[in-house]
Design an enzyme around this catalytic site. Structure first.
Site, PDB file in Angstrom:
ATOM      1  N   LYS A 197     -15.562 -26.954   2.328  1.00 46.78           N
ATOM      2  CA  LYS A 197     -15.984 -26.701   3.717  1.00 46.78           C
ATOM      3  C   LYS A 197     -17.494 -26.918   3.759  1.00 46.78           C
ATOM      4  O   LYS A 197     -18.278 -26.046   3.375  1.00 46.78           O
ATOM      5  CB  LYS A 197     -15.624 -25.262   4.117  1.00 46.78           C
ATOM      6  CG  LYS A 197     -15.365 -25.054   5.599  1.00 46.78           C
ATOM      7  CD  LYS A 197     -16.513 -25.391   6.505  1.00 46.78           C
ATOM      8  CE  LYS A 197     -17.581 -24.328   6.542  1.00 46.78           C
ATOM      9  NZ  LYS A 197     -18.798 -24.761   7.288  1.00 46.78           N
ATOM     10  N   GLU A 272     -24.454 -18.739  -5.097  1.00 49.91           N
ATOM     11  CA  GLU A 272     -25.841 -19.178  -5.240  1.00 49.91           C
ATOM     12  C   GLU A 272     -26.509 -18.949  -3.897  1.00 49.91           C
ATOM     13  O   GLU A 272     -26.198 -19.633  -2.921  1.00 49.91           O
ATOM     14  CB  GLU A 272     -25.889 -20.656  -5.630  1.00 49.91           C
ATOM     15  CG  GLU A 272     -25.489 -20.851  -7.075  1.00 49.91           C
ATOM     16  CD  GLU A 272     -25.396 -22.302  -7.473  1.00 49.91           C
ATOM     17  OE1 GLU A 272     -24.765 -22.575  -8.489  1.00 49.91           O
ATOM     18  OE2 GLU A 272     -25.948 -23.139  -6.742  1.00 49.91           O
ATOM     19  N   CYS A 306     -33.665 -23.662  -2.120  1.00 48.85           N
ATOM     20  CA  CYS A 306     -33.474 -22.294  -2.615  1.00 48.85           C
ATOM     21  C   CYS A 306     -34.450 -21.958  -3.731  1.00 48.85           C
ATOM     22  O   CYS A 306     -34.861 -20.822  -3.884  1.00 48.85           O
ATOM     23  CB  CYS A 306     -32.051 -22.104  -3.097  1.00 48.85           C
ATOM     24  SG  CYS A 306     -31.604 -23.279  -4.365  1.00 48.85           S
ATOM     25  N   GLU A 405     -37.133 -14.739   3.137  1.00 49.73           N
ATOM     26  CA  GLU A 405     -36.993 -16.185   2.899  1.00 49.73           C
ATOM     27  C   GLU A 405     -37.189 -16.928   4.220  1.00 49.73           C
ATOM     28  O   GLU A 405     -36.415 -16.754   5.158  1.00 49.73           O
ATOM     29  CB  GLU A 405     -35.597 -16.479   2.339  1.00 49.73           C
ATOM     30  CG  GLU A 405     -35.423 -17.934   1.959  1.00 49.73           C
ATOM     31  CD  GLU A 405     -34.013 -18.263   1.485  1.00 49.73           C
ATOM     32  OE1 GLU A 405     -33.040 -17.818   2.127  1.00 49.73           O
ATOM     33  OE2 GLU A 405     -33.889 -18.983   0.476  1.00 49.73           O
TER      34      GLU A 405
HETATM   35  P1  NAD Z   1     -25.322 -20.172   5.421  1.00 52.44           P
HETATM   36  O1  NAD Z   1     -24.983 -19.010   4.555  1.00 52.44           O
HETATM   37  O2  NAD Z   1     -25.612 -19.938   6.842  1.00 52.44           O
HETATM   38  O3  NAD Z   1     -24.140 -21.248   5.403  1.00 52.44           O
HETATM   39  C1  NAD Z   1     -23.665 -21.808   4.196  1.00 52.44           C
HETATM   40  C2  NAD Z   1     -22.206 -22.192   4.380  1.00 52.44           C
HETATM   41  O4  NAD Z   1     -21.437 -21.016   4.588  1.00 52.44           O
HETATM   42  C3  NAD Z   1     -21.942 -23.103   5.580  1.00 52.44           C
HETATM   43  O5  NAD Z   1     -20.976 -24.060   5.218  1.00 52.44           O
HETATM   44  C4  NAD Z   1     -21.382 -22.132   6.609  1.00 52.44           C
HETATM   45  O6  NAD Z   1     -20.536 -22.742   7.532  1.00 52.44           O
HETATM   46  C5  NAD Z   1     -20.603 -21.184   5.723  1.00 52.44           C
HETATM   47  N1  NAD Z   1     -20.343 -19.851   6.295  1.00 52.44           N
HETATM   48  C6  NAD Z   1     -21.104 -19.163   7.179  1.00 52.44           C
HETATM   49  N2  NAD Z   1     -20.512 -17.981   7.470  1.00 52.44           N
HETATM   50  C7  NAD Z   1     -19.366 -17.926   6.734  1.00 52.44           C
HETATM   51  C8  NAD Z   1     -18.334 -16.952   6.598  1.00 52.44           C
HETATM   52  N3  NAD Z   1     -18.349 -15.800   7.251  1.00 52.44           N
HETATM   53  N4  NAD Z   1     -17.321 -17.226   5.753  1.00 52.44           N
HETATM   54  C9  NAD Z   1     -17.286 -18.378   5.057  1.00 52.44           C
HETATM   55  N5  NAD Z   1     -18.224 -19.341   5.161  1.00 52.44           N
HETATM   56  C10 NAD Z   1     -19.264 -19.108   5.986  1.00 52.44           C
HETATM   57  O7  NAD Z   1     -26.520 -20.914   4.694  1.00 52.44           O
HETATM   58  P2  NAD Z   1     -27.343 -22.167   5.221  1.00 52.44           P
HETATM   59  O8  NAD Z   1     -28.245 -21.704   6.315  1.00 52.44           O
HETATM   60  O9  NAD Z   1     -26.404 -23.292   5.452  1.00 52.44           O
HETATM   61  O10 NAD Z   1     -28.190 -22.548   3.922  1.00 52.44           O
HETATM   62  C11 NAD Z   1     -29.429 -21.995   3.610  1.00 52.44           C
HETATM   63  C12 NAD Z   1     -29.311 -20.880   2.581  1.00 52.44           C
HETATM   64  O11 NAD Z   1     -28.691 -21.379   1.391  1.00 52.44           O
HETATM   65  C13 NAD Z   1     -30.648 -20.334   2.140  1.00 52.44           C
HETATM   66  O12 NAD Z   1     -30.611 -18.940   2.075  1.00 52.44           O
HETATM   67  C14 NAD Z   1     -30.820 -20.909   0.730  1.00 52.44           C
HETATM   68  O13 NAD Z   1     -31.677 -20.188  -0.111  1.00 52.44           O
HETATM   69  C15 NAD Z   1     -29.420 -20.927   0.258  1.00 52.44           C
HETATM   70  N6  NAD Z   1     -29.261 -21.856  -0.869  1.00 52.44           N
HETATM   71  C16 NAD Z   1     -29.130 -21.345  -2.135  1.00 52.44           C
HETATM   72  C17 NAD Z   1     -29.021 -22.198  -3.230  1.00 52.44           C
HETATM   73  C18 NAD Z   1     -28.940 -21.648  -4.632  1.00 52.44           C
HETATM   74  O14 NAD Z   1     -28.609 -22.410  -5.541  1.00 52.44           O
HETATM   75  N7  NAD Z   1     -29.207 -20.369  -4.867  1.00 52.44           N
HETATM   76  C19 NAD Z   1     -29.026 -23.569  -3.032  1.00 52.44           C
HETATM   77  C20 NAD Z   1     -29.165 -24.046  -1.729  1.00 52.44           C
HETATM   78  C21 NAD Z   1     -29.261 -23.177  -0.661  1.00 52.44           C
END
Ligand code: NAD
Length: 514
Positions: A197, A272, A306, A405
């Site tokens: 997804k 992550e 991240c 962040e």
């Molecule tokens: P997000 O958590 O908003 O969304 C990530 C994914 O989760 C999307 O596909 C979204 O549709 C899905 N999602 C959202 N709500 C959900 C739910 N209730 N159930 C299941 N899936 C759901 O994150 P974002 O804004 O897309 O990405 C940015 C974040 O990702 C930042 O906090 C960043 O630090 C983190 N990130 C972490 C790493 C790492 O390796 N630690 C790498 C990249 C990004």
């Protein structure tokens, strides 16, 4: 021989993107379920827009629980055959996927730029890194089932690993193509089937990955992609009983929600999550190299990274001089069109994200910090979601800009007195993903590395990924590790098999009493 000028290269990138975007717009993006491109059961769609100019790029299938159910059934069916595919055959297939990615690396790069706003100089490499992820795990297929023999006196105790089953992979919008391969490649190498997804803000290259994998010969149902929103398709995936584990990359709060959603079906989770990573610069460091790394690790990839070092902890004795040099560099960063090879910072992914990043300008001022550079939206080509690279000074560790962040080209500088002070400030946040330490004293480097509460530490280096090493965070930055054999720990069950030598005494119950 003529050399291409940056202007030519910019035009070449536009020329490459134009037919791809035209096709995208006319065909739209469907789910890939059981090897077929299909619309949502509900027929619903959503639009994905470019952060460069707001242009609608494609109409995208909007998945719900019934689409996830179809994908989970396809993954369950395909798992029966995929787990039995020999390691050699699986290896060959995954290398073919890598070949397909490499063959299309230039297309992937320009599409990723237009869909996410990331600068081409970084995206060109991201596609190659994605192919490397597939190759690395292709070559590990032969080890996936490896275990240990831990013999006891009268038994041979053997462990082996078996794939856990169909898994869900949920990915964010920052460097989405590269990131998704990092989760999907090890799952496939382990013998799992996948329902992916992707993030709703960046569906374009996820669709391309699904199609390239199919063209490369991956059997139907082994990699399924369902597009849609987190609260709809994402939630349904985490709740589906046929899905045995969820590999998730995204925000920490989303991780908490997924843990709760997956609890009734006892999902294994790998998270992550976010970060507020410190880069600590001591007075005895190689300050020129440290400066390069500090600038790179927050202003590359639009700061939407991240592992970005979003807090600069600099020793008081060198702070003024270091900040002066840093200020000059931040002022000359090139914000521009993501397809322009000269661009260092492109537009942010979405208007909502731009608003979030810009909200921290007021937060910084309200808390008493100084905006030394930037602090405003930027008027860039196409009128998209551009922001000025921003440097905040005069901050202390309790301020929101030192704790939260921001996930943009936004750096907060915090001076420190000595080693102990640096460690306390570095650890004084809820996150614990990475830490970067710059010092000429190796003993100090090791002491600080040991004391930092973070899953990954780089000493005198920016983040340089080596695929066999463990990748992941502590505290609110994650659960579990990726990379090398660590990925197999997540996507596989460890099974214990005990073989008796036939010599041990078995207790005899139910004998007639004498
Ligand atoms: P997000 O958590 O908003 O969304 C990530 C994914 O989760 C999307 O596909 C979204 O549709 C899905 N999602 C959202 N709500 C959900 C739910 N209730 N159930 C299941 N899936 C759901 O994150 P974002 O804004 O897309 O990405 C940015 C974040 O990702 C930042 O906090 C960043 O630090 C983190 N990130 C972490 C790493 C790492 O390796 N630690 C790498 C990249 C990004």
């Amino acid at each position: 021989m003529d050399k291409a000028t940056p202007k030519d290269a910019f035009q070449a990138n536009r020329d490459r993107a134009a037919p791809l975007l035209a096709r995208l717009k006319s065909e739209g993006i469907g789910h890939m379920i059981d090897g077929k491109t299909v619309p949502s059961v509900s027929g619903q769609t959503f639009e994905t827009k470019s952060p460069v100019d707001g242009a609608v790029l494609a109409s995208v299938a909007r998945g719900h629980a019934e689409d996830i159910d179809r994908a989970a059934s396809a993954a369950t069916q395909a798992f029966k055959a995929w787990r039995e595919v020999s390691a050699a055959a699986r290896r060959k297939l995954l290398h073919r996927v890598a070949d397909a990615i490499e063959d299309h690396a230039d297309d992937i790069a320009v599409l990723e730029c237009i869909d996410t706003g990331q600068a081409h100089r970084f995206m060109a490499k991201a596609a190659i890194r994605a192919a490397e992820n597939f190759r690395f795990f292709a070559d590990k297929c032969g080890e996936a089932r490896d275990g240990l023999n831990t013999p006891s006196e009268e038994h041979w105790n053997i462990s082996t690993r078996v794939p856990i089953g169909p898994v869900g992979v949920i990915t964010p919008w920052n460097t989405p193509f590269m990131l998704s391969t990092w989760k999907i490649a090890p799952a496939l190498a382990a013998g799992c089937t996948v329902v992916h997804k992707p993030a709703e803000w960046s569906p374009v290259t996820a669709d391309l990955l699904a199609r390239l994998a199919k063209q490369a010969g991956l059997p139907d149902g082994v990699l399924n992609t369902v597009h849609g929103f987190g609260e709809e398709a994402g939630k349904a995936l985490t709740e589906h009983p046929a899905i045995k584990a969820i590999g998730f990359v995204g925000e920490s709060t989303t991780g908490s929600a997924i843990m709760a959603q997956g609890a009734p079906t006892l999902k294994r989770v790998h998270f992550e999550l976010g970060g507020k990573n410190p880069v600590i610069v001591f007075e005895d460091a190689d300050l020129d190299r440290a400066l390069d790394a500090v600038v790179f690790m927050i202003y590359s990839l639009n700061g939407e990274r991240c592992t970005s070092s979003s807090r600069l902890l600099v020793q008081e004795s060198i702070a003024d001089k270091f900040i002066e040099k840093l200020t000059a560099r931040v002022k000359t960063l090139k914000v521009g069109h993501p397809l322009d090879p000269a661009t260092e910072i492109g537009p942010l992914i979405h208007e909502r994200h731009l608003a979030k990043v810009c909200s921290y300008f007021d937060i910084a001022k309200k808390d008493g910090a100084t905006i030394a550079v930037g602090g405003k939206p930027h008027d860039g080509p196409g009128g998209g979601h551009y922001v000025q690279p921003t440097l905040v000074t005069g901050a202390h560790s309790k301020m929101r800009v030192a704790q939260e962040e921001v996930f943009g080209p936004f750096l907060t500088v915090i001076p420190f007195k000595d080693e102990q002070d640096a460690i306390e400030i570095a650890n004084g946040v809820q996150y614990g993903l990475t830490g970067y330490v710059w010092t000429g004293d190796m003993g100090r480097a090791l002491r600080v590395a040991d004391a930092l509460e973070a899953g990954m530490i780089w000493l005198n280096s920016e983040n340089v990924r080596h695929l066999p090493t463990p990748f992941g965070g502590m505290k609110a930055s994650g659960i579990g590790r990726d990379g090398g054999d660590y990925s197999f720990d997540f996507y596989m069950e460890t099974k214990h098999v005990s073989l008796a030598r036939g010599t041990h005494k078995i207790q005899r119950l139910g004998l007639p009493s004498s």
